[in-house]
Design a protein around this motif. Structure first.
Motif, PDB file in Angstrom:
ATOM      1  N   LEU A   1       7.433 -38.122  12.650  1.00  7.39           N
ATOM      2  CA  LEU A   1       8.371 -37.368  11.409  1.00  7.39           C
ATOM      3  C   LEU A   1       8.206 -35.494  11.746  1.00  7.39           C
ATOM      4  O   LEU A   1       7.641 -34.878  12.434  1.00  7.39           O
ATOM      5  CB  LEU A   1       7.609 -36.856  10.409  1.00  7.39           C
ATOM      6  N   ILE A   2       9.656 -35.168  11.437  1.00  5.14           N
ATOM      7  CA  ILE A   2      10.307 -33.936  10.993  1.00  5.14           C
ATOM      8  C   ILE A   2      10.453 -33.168  10.126  1.00  5.14           C
ATOM      9  O   ILE A   2      10.834 -34.229   9.437  1.00  5.14           O
ATOM     10  CB  ILE A   2      11.067 -33.614  12.045  1.00  5.14           C
ATOM     11  N   LEU A   3       9.432 -32.309   9.839  1.00  2.73           N
ATOM     12  CA  LEU A   3       9.218 -31.901   8.584  1.00  2.73           C
ATOM     13  C   LEU A   3       9.080 -30.143   8.739  1.00  2.73           C
ATOM     14  O   LEU A   3       9.156 -30.047   9.413  1.00  2.73           O
ATOM     15  CB  LEU A   3       7.749 -31.815   8.181  1.00  2.73           C
ATOM     16  N   TYR A   4       9.860 -29.671   7.401  1.00  2.00           N
ATOM     17  CA  TYR A   4      10.328 -28.052   7.580  1.00  2.00           C
ATOM     18  C   TYR A   4       9.267 -27.512   6.747  1.00  2.00           C
ATOM     19  O   TYR A   4       8.894 -27.552   5.766  1.00  2.00           O
ATOM     20  CB  TYR A   4      11.902 -27.674   7.002  1.00  2.00           C
ATOM     21  N   GLU A   5       8.693 -25.852   7.408  1.00  2.00           N
ATOM     22  CA  GLU A   5       8.054 -25.383   7.003  1.00  2.00           C
ATOM     23  C   GLU A   5       8.562 -24.332   5.585  1.00  2.00           C
ATOM     24  O   GLU A   5       7.166 -24.779   4.324  1.00  2.00           O
ATOM     25  CB  GLU A   5       7.825 -23.670   8.436  1.00  2.00           C
ATOM     26  N   LYS A   6       8.951 -24.746   4.687  1.00  2.00           N
ATOM     27  CA  LYS A   6       9.934 -24.640   3.927  1.00  2.00           C
ATOM     28  C   LYS A   6       9.978 -25.621   3.005  1.00  2.00           C
ATOM     29  O   LYS A   6       9.710 -25.527   1.670  1.00  2.00           O
ATOM     30  CB  LYS A   6      11.257 -23.722   4.229  1.00  2.00           C
ATOM     31  N   ASN A   7       9.770 -26.485   2.979  1.00  2.00           N
ATOM     32  CA  ASN A   7       8.854 -27.839   2.633  1.00  2.00           C
ATOM     33  C   ASN A   7       7.808 -27.933   1.892  1.00  2.00           C
ATOM     34  O   ASN A   7       7.557 -28.645   1.311  1.00  2.00           O
ATOM     35  CB  ASN A   7       9.896 -28.812   2.582  1.00  2.00           C
ATOM     36  N   ILE A   8       6.722 -27.286   2.727  1.00  4.58           N
ATOM     37  CA  ILE A   8       5.481 -26.939   2.667  1.00  4.58           C
ATOM     38  C   ILE A   8       5.161 -25.719   2.142  1.00  4.58           C
ATOM     39  O   ILE A   8       5.370 -24.550   1.828  1.00  4.58           O
ATOM     40  CB  ILE A   8       4.667 -27.090   4.623  1.00  4.58           C
ATOM     41  N   HIS A   9       4.348 -25.704   0.969  1.00  2.00           N
ATOM     42  CA  HIS A   9       3.366 -24.704   0.412  1.00  2.00           C
ATOM     43  C   HIS A   9       2.549 -24.381   0.642  1.00  2.00           C
ATOM     44  O   HIS A   9       1.987 -24.458   2.023  1.00  2.00           O
ATOM     45  CB  HIS A   9       2.424 -25.761  -1.153  1.00  2.00           C
ATOM     46  N   SER A  10       2.981 -22.544   1.375  1.00  2.00           N
ATOM     47  CA  SER A  10       1.696 -21.622   1.972  1.00  2.00           C
ATOM     48  C   SER A  10       0.739 -21.886   1.754  1.00  2.00           C
ATOM     49  O   SER A  10      -0.152 -22.004   2.868  1.00  2.00           O
ATOM     50  CB  SER A  10       2.373 -20.105   1.590  1.00  2.00           C
ATOM     51  N   ASP A  11      -0.037 -22.907   1.375  1.00  2.00           N
ATOM     52  CA  ASP A  11      -1.917 -22.398   1.205  1.00  2.00           C
ATOM     53  C   ASP A  11      -1.877 -24.356   2.165  1.00  2.00           C
ATOM     54  O   ASP A  11      -2.577 -24.147   3.017  1.00  2.00           O
ATOM     55  CB  ASP A  11      -2.382 -24.158   0.004  1.00  2.00           C
ATOM     56  N   PHE A  12      -1.096 -24.539   2.709  1.00  2.00           N
ATOM     57  CA  PHE A  12      -0.848 -25.565   3.790  1.00  2.00           C
ATOM     58  C   PHE A  12      -1.620 -24.677   5.299  1.00  2.00           C
ATOM     59  O   PHE A  12      -2.262 -24.926   5.862  1.00  2.00           O
ATOM     60  CB  PHE A  12       0.119 -26.276   4.409  1.00  2.00           C
ATOM     61  N   PHE A  13      -0.943 -23.414   5.336  1.00  2.00           N
ATOM     62  CA  PHE A  13      -1.214 -22.603   6.516  1.00  2.00           C
ATOM     63  C   PHE A  13      -2.097 -21.956   6.082  1.00  2.00           C
ATOM     64  O   PHE A  13      -2.375 -20.419   6.815  1.00  2.00           O
ATOM     65  CB  PHE A  13       0.189 -21.734   6.951  1.00  2.00           C
ATOM     66  N   ASP A  14      -2.949 -21.832   4.798  1.00  2.00           N
ATOM     67  CA  ASP A  14      -4.378 -21.236   5.452  1.00  2.00           C
ATOM     68  C   ASP A  14      -5.328 -22.368   5.146  1.00  2.00           C
ATOM     69  O   ASP A  14      -5.447 -22.783   4.343  1.00  2.00           O
ATOM     70  CB  ASP A  14      -4.571 -20.414   3.002  1.00  2.00           C
TER      71      ASP A  14
END
Length: 116
Positions: free
Chosen positions: A41-54
């Motif tokens: 799967l290819i997914l874009y950062e813009k489509n993921i809530h910022s909490d994912f990266f915390d």
């Protein structure tokens, strides 16, 4: 949200809004992609809530564990230089080394990583 087949076993998520706002969204996405027979799967950062990266939220760990359990490769396309946390930088570096979860800068890099 649209799930496009861009290669025989690679899906691309195309959406204007957030696709993953909470852990359950990520788990639903894994099930949806798996059910449709995709291995990657290819997914874009813009489509993921910022909490994912915390990483302290555990959101990334819980969702990525599902991708691993279902053996679905994932490439997240975005600009990751903006994340200053040492833990997320180390996580991205280690993920890219292992190759099943990839953080890349372009769709082309994503396809290349997932076809390895």
């Amino acid at each position: 949200m649209d799930i496009l087949r861009i290669h025989k076993n690679i899906a691309e998520i195309v959406a204007e809004d957030l696709v993953i706002s909470k852990v359950e969204d990520g788990i639903d996405l894994v099930g949806n992609v798996y059910y449709q027979g995709f291995d990657n799967l290819i997914l874009y950062e813009k489509n993921i809530h910022s909490d994912f990266f915390d990483l302290s939220t555990t959101m990334a760990g819980e969702i990525l564990q599902k991708f691993s359990n279902y053996r679905i490769g994932l490439a997240i396309v975005g600009d990751f230089d903006k994340y200053q946390s040492k833990s997320i930088k180390d996580f991205i570096l280690e993920s890219n080394k292992l190759g099943k979860i990839n953080f890349v800068n372009s769709k082309e890099e994503a396809i290349k990583a997932l076809l390895k």
